[in-house]
Design an enzyme around this catalytic site. Structure first.
Site, PDB file in Angstrom:
ATOM      1  N   TYR A  74       0.843  -1.205   0.000  1.00  0.00           N
ATOM      2  CA  TYR A  74       0.000   0.000   0.000  1.00  0.00           C
ATOM      3  C   TYR A  74       0.873   1.248   0.000  1.00  0.00           C
ATOM      4  CZ  TYR A  74      -3.691   3.293   0.957  1.00  0.00           C
ATOM      5  OH  TYR A  74      -4.572   4.329   0.850  1.00  0.00           O
ATOM      6  N   PHE A 126      -8.222  20.083 -25.384  1.00  0.00           N
ATOM      7  CA  PHE A 126      -8.516  18.658 -25.345  1.00  0.00           C
ATOM      8  C   PHE A 126      -9.686  18.476 -24.395  1.00  0.00           C
ATOM      9  CE2 PHE A 126      -8.376  14.261 -24.053  1.00  0.00           C
ATOM     10  CZ  PHE A 126      -8.516  13.686 -25.309  1.00  0.00           C
ATOM     11  N   THR A 127     -10.565  17.519 -24.722  1.00  0.00           N
ATOM     12  CA  THR A 127     -11.849  17.386 -24.025  1.00  0.00           C
ATOM     13  C   THR A 127     -11.719  17.336 -22.497  1.00  0.00           C
ATOM     14  OG1 THR A 127     -11.682  15.008 -24.423  1.00  0.00           O
ATOM     15  CG2 THR A 127     -13.017  16.267 -25.962  1.00  0.00           C
ATOM     16  N   ASP A 216       1.313  19.050 -21.651  1.00  0.00           N
ATOM     17  CA  ASP A 216       0.601  17.786 -21.737  1.00  0.00           C
ATOM     18  C   ASP A 216       1.540  16.843 -22.489  1.00  0.00           C
ATOM     19  OD1 ASP A 216      -0.892  15.565 -22.356  1.00  0.00           O
ATOM     20  OD2 ASP A 216      -2.748  16.667 -22.706  1.00  0.00           O
ATOM     21  N   LYS A 256      -0.702   6.234 -23.507  1.00  0.00           N
ATOM     22  CA  LYS A 256      -0.297   6.520 -24.891  1.00  0.00           C
ATOM     23  C   LYS A 256       1.196   6.245 -25.056  1.00  0.00           C
ATOM     24  CE  LYS A 256      -4.307   8.936 -24.475  1.00  0.00           C
ATOM     25  NZ  LYS A 256      -5.032   9.031 -23.190  1.00  0.00           N
ATOM     26  N   ARG A 380     -14.296  13.241 -34.029  1.00  0.00           N
ATOM     27  CA  ARG A 380     -13.595  14.340 -33.367  1.00  0.00           C
ATOM     28  C   ARG A 380     -14.057  15.632 -34.030  1.00  0.00           C
ATOM     29  NH1 ARG A 380     -11.170  12.946 -28.523  1.00  0.00           N
ATOM     30  NH2 ARG A 380     -13.398  12.949 -28.396  1.00  0.00           N
ATOM     31  N   PHE A 447     -19.850  13.067 -25.992  1.00  0.00           N
ATOM     32  CA  PHE A 447     -19.521  12.127 -27.059  1.00  0.00           C
ATOM     33  C   PHE A 447     -19.408  10.692 -26.577  1.00  0.00           C
ATOM     34  CE2 PHE A 447     -15.236  11.887 -25.472  1.00  0.00           C
ATOM     35  CZ  PHE A 447     -15.061  13.125 -24.888  1.00  0.00           C
TER      36      PHE A 447
HETATM   37  C1  P71 Z   1      -7.669   9.542 -26.841  1.00  0.00           C
HETATM   38  C2  P71 Z   1      -7.667   9.808 -25.391  1.00  0.00           C
HETATM   39  C3  P71 Z   1      -8.663   9.108 -24.525  1.00  0.00           C
HETATM   40  C4  P71 Z   1      -9.935   9.868 -24.640  1.00  0.00           C
HETATM   41  C5  P71 Z   1     -10.208  10.880 -23.756  1.00  0.00           C
HETATM   42  C6  P71 Z   1     -11.335  11.655 -23.923  1.00  0.00           C
HETATM   43  C7  P71 Z   1     -12.163  11.410 -25.005  1.00  0.00           C
HETATM   44  C8  P71 Z   1     -11.914  10.376 -25.868  1.00  0.00           C
HETATM   45  C9  P71 Z   1     -10.801   9.603 -25.691  1.00  0.00           C
HETATM   46  C10 P71 Z   1      -6.657  11.201 -23.753  1.00  0.00           C
HETATM   47  C11 P71 Z   1      -5.848  12.325 -23.468  1.00  0.00           C
HETATM   48  C12 P71 Z   1      -5.121  13.003 -24.505  1.00  0.00           C
HETATM   49  C13 P71 Z   1      -4.397  14.137 -24.207  1.00  0.00           C
HETATM   50  C14 P71 Z   1      -3.656  14.864 -25.269  1.00  0.00           C
HETATM   51  C15 P71 Z   1      -5.049  13.977 -21.930  1.00  0.00           C
HETATM   52  C16 P71 Z   1      -5.786  12.849 -22.161  1.00  0.00           C
HETATM   53  C17 P71 Z   1      -6.514  12.226 -21.025  1.00  0.00           C
HETATM   54  N1  P71 Z   1      -6.860  10.774 -24.972  1.00  0.00           N
HETATM   55  N2  P71 Z   1      -4.380  14.600 -22.946  1.00  0.00           N
HETATM   56  O1  P71 Z   1      -6.961  10.267 -27.559  1.00  0.00           O
HETATM   57  O2  P71 Z   1      -5.134  12.553 -25.764  1.00  0.00           O
HETATM   58  O3  P71 Z   1      -5.863  11.080 -20.631  1.00  0.00           O
HETATM   59  O4  P71 Z   1      -7.505   9.264 -21.099  1.00  0.00           O
HETATM   60  O5  P71 Z   1      -5.551   8.895 -19.602  1.00  0.00           O
HETATM   61  O6  P71 Z   1      -7.433  10.298 -18.852  1.00  0.00           O
HETATM   62  O7  P71 Z   1      -8.334   8.595 -27.274  1.00  0.00           O
HETATM   63  P1  P71 Z   1      -6.648   9.808 -20.026  1.00  0.00           P
END
Ligand code: P71
Length: 474
Positions: A74, A126-127, A216, A256, A380, A447
């Site tokens: 832990y 970014f969303t 980021d 990623k 997107r 979305f």
């Molecule tokens: C991608 C994602 C995952 C995602 C997130 C929201 C809507 C659809 C798909 C996540 C990112 C990203 C960047 C530049 C932060 C996050 C959040 N991308 N910055 O591309 O691309 O990270 O998903 O680990 O929480 O499909 P998280």
């Protein structure tokens, strides 16, 4: 010379996972049941899954070996110290706060740094990033260069910040800009990189106005690959280190670049911010030595971070994306140019010029591609952009895209060929693809769970029956 070599993968395949093929009739039903939203499909009904490159990576033998060695204590897990050392070595930040994934880190940094009424400039939204900034009471302002909004514009660094715009925001909002956020690469622009030259200029501005610069870093190694190819011929690891050194901290989704299936972290150089973040992480994520990850997750991320900055790996990774992109571009299919780092983005406005943005052309195109071949992609465009939290009006982004995101080390060249063939066949029948309307939409990040239905076709001399008939998605 890396540019002359084939992009062939620097690995061989040791384990395989079967994928399922379905019939067109089956897929027509599946997409209808999913409300024409590819997020709502079951993955068992998908043949080639290009929904996202997030958490869909194939791990290496070394990562799997690390999983077995994960320390599930832990507190004070050995695996956390491995992760911390990897972050310090590869990215160079002093303090590391683990989180369950990228948005966990965004949540914490937004809560710590943003006061109600603050403004955060950044290179395209970014969303999840924007939503956490808004929930903390701030407002995101887009300061990306205008070229980023033009799919056919071949600017080599479409992620760059418009320095004049940024300076205007900094000048007009004294004491109300807690930080500038800079993403490398820019996901919503099509996986487009920032140049080091531009980052240095942004760094100078943030120093002059005494505001922080938060990176980021989710796809920073992919960004570094483009810097290597287009700006300075140095090892990717050295470029990643330099990019990070020009910023005060980063949020990271380890799903990623770092080749893991889950995980993330916040990393900063300022001790005071680190202390606040450690205090916050225990409320929302978990203890400061695991932050929502298991020990084995942290081990996989630690190993993946090192693998992600190897030149051979990145050459093959981006090489595969470009192989698909160049094929589609060669056939005259409208895509975002130059091809980005993590996927190929179809320009739905140019693909379906007869579908108005109010009828969600990118969403409709994603549904049509799935129906054609079982290839799953992601909208997107206007659905992803959501609504203005104050007015409730839909954001209307200039980019209306369908993303074919390529998971790392997962698919073969033949999968890319099958995907390209399907896109071509959908393109050839594009006139038969109509629009959609929303029947259900949740309040946040709509979305993910929105449901849609085809809008009736407008025929020249429609019978009553035809008037009411939904458009056939190809
Ligand atoms: C991608 C994602 C995952 C995602 C997130 C929201 C809507 C659809 C798909 C996540 C990112 C990203 C960047 C530049 C932060 C996050 C959040 N991308 N910055 O591309 O691309 O990270 O998903 O680990 O929480 O499909 P998280």
């Amino acid at each position: 010379m890396p540019t002359k070599r084939s992009w062939a993968e620097p690995y061989k395949i040791k384990m395989v996972e079967p994928v399922r093929m379905t019939t067109r009739e089956y897929r027509e039903r599946a997409i209808e049941e999913a409300g024409y939203n590819t997020f709502l499909l079951r993955s068992d009904d998908v043949y080639i899954d290009l929904l996202t490159d997030s958490g869909t990576n194939a791990m290496s033998d070394r990562q799997w070996a690390g999983m077995m060695l994960g320390d599930e204590a832990y507190a004070g897990s050995r695996s956390f110290y491995h992760l911390e050392a990897a972050v310090q070595r590869v990215y160079g930040y002093k303090y590391v706060i683990p989180t369950h994934q990228g948005r966990g880190a965004e949540h914490i940094i937004s809560k710590i740094l943003i006061q109600p009424g603050d403004v955060m400039p950044g290179n395209m939204y970014f969303t999840t990033t924007r939503l956490h900034q808004e929930l903390a009471g701030g407002r995101f302002v887009d300061v990306i260069i205008p070229e980023a909004h033009e799919p056919a514009n071949e600017h080599p660094f479409k992620g760059n910040v418009d320095l004049q715009k940024l300076e205007d925001v900094l000048r007009k909002n004294p004491k109300h800009v807690p930080y500038v956020s800079m993403a490398a690469t820019v996901n919503m622009a099509g996986g487009q990189p920032i140049s080091i030259e531009n980052l240095r200029a942004v760094r100078d501005l943030t120093r002059r106005y005494n505001v922080l610069l938060i990176l980021d870093a989710t796809r920073v190694a992919e960004n570094a690959y483009f810097n290597q190819q287009r700006e300075c011929d140095r090892p990717i690891a050295a470029i990643v280190r330099e990019i990070c050194s020009l910023t005060d901290g980063c949020t990271m989704s380890a799903k990623k670049d770092p080749l893991a299936n889950i995980g993330g972290f916040l990393a900063v150089n300022d001790q005071d911010i680190a202390e606040k973040a450690r205090n916050m992480v225990v409320i929302y994520e978990g203890l400061h030595t695991y932050g929502g990850m298991s020990g084995r997750d942290m081990e996989a991320v630690a190993v993946g971070i090192d693998e992600s900055v190897q030149d051979d790996h990145m050459h093959a990774r981006v090489g595969q994306v470009h192989y698909l992109g160049e094929k589609l571009h060669g056939w005259g299919i409208p895509i975002v140019l130059p091809v980005g780092g993590h996927g190929v983005f179809l320009d739905a406005r140019a693909f379906l010029p007869h579908v108005p943005q109010e009828q969600y052309p990118a969403q409709s195109l994603a549904a049509a591609i799935y129906t054609d071949s079982g290839v799953r992609t992601m909208e997107r465009g206007i659905v992803s952009a959501g609504r203005d939290p104050e007015t409730g009006e839909e954001h209307k982004p200039r980019l209306e895209l369908v993303r074919l995101a390529i998971p790392r080390r997962v698919y073969t060249q033949a999968h890319m060929d099958v995907t390209a063939d399907s896109i071509l066949s959908v393109y050839e029948g594009r006139e038969r693809i109509g629009g959609l309307r929303i029947t259900y939409e949740p309040k946040y990040l709509r979305f993910f769970q929105a449901r849609l239905t085809p809008v009736p076709v407008e025929l020249k001399h429609p019978s009553k029956e035809e008037q009411l008939a939904p458009v056939r998605l190809i």
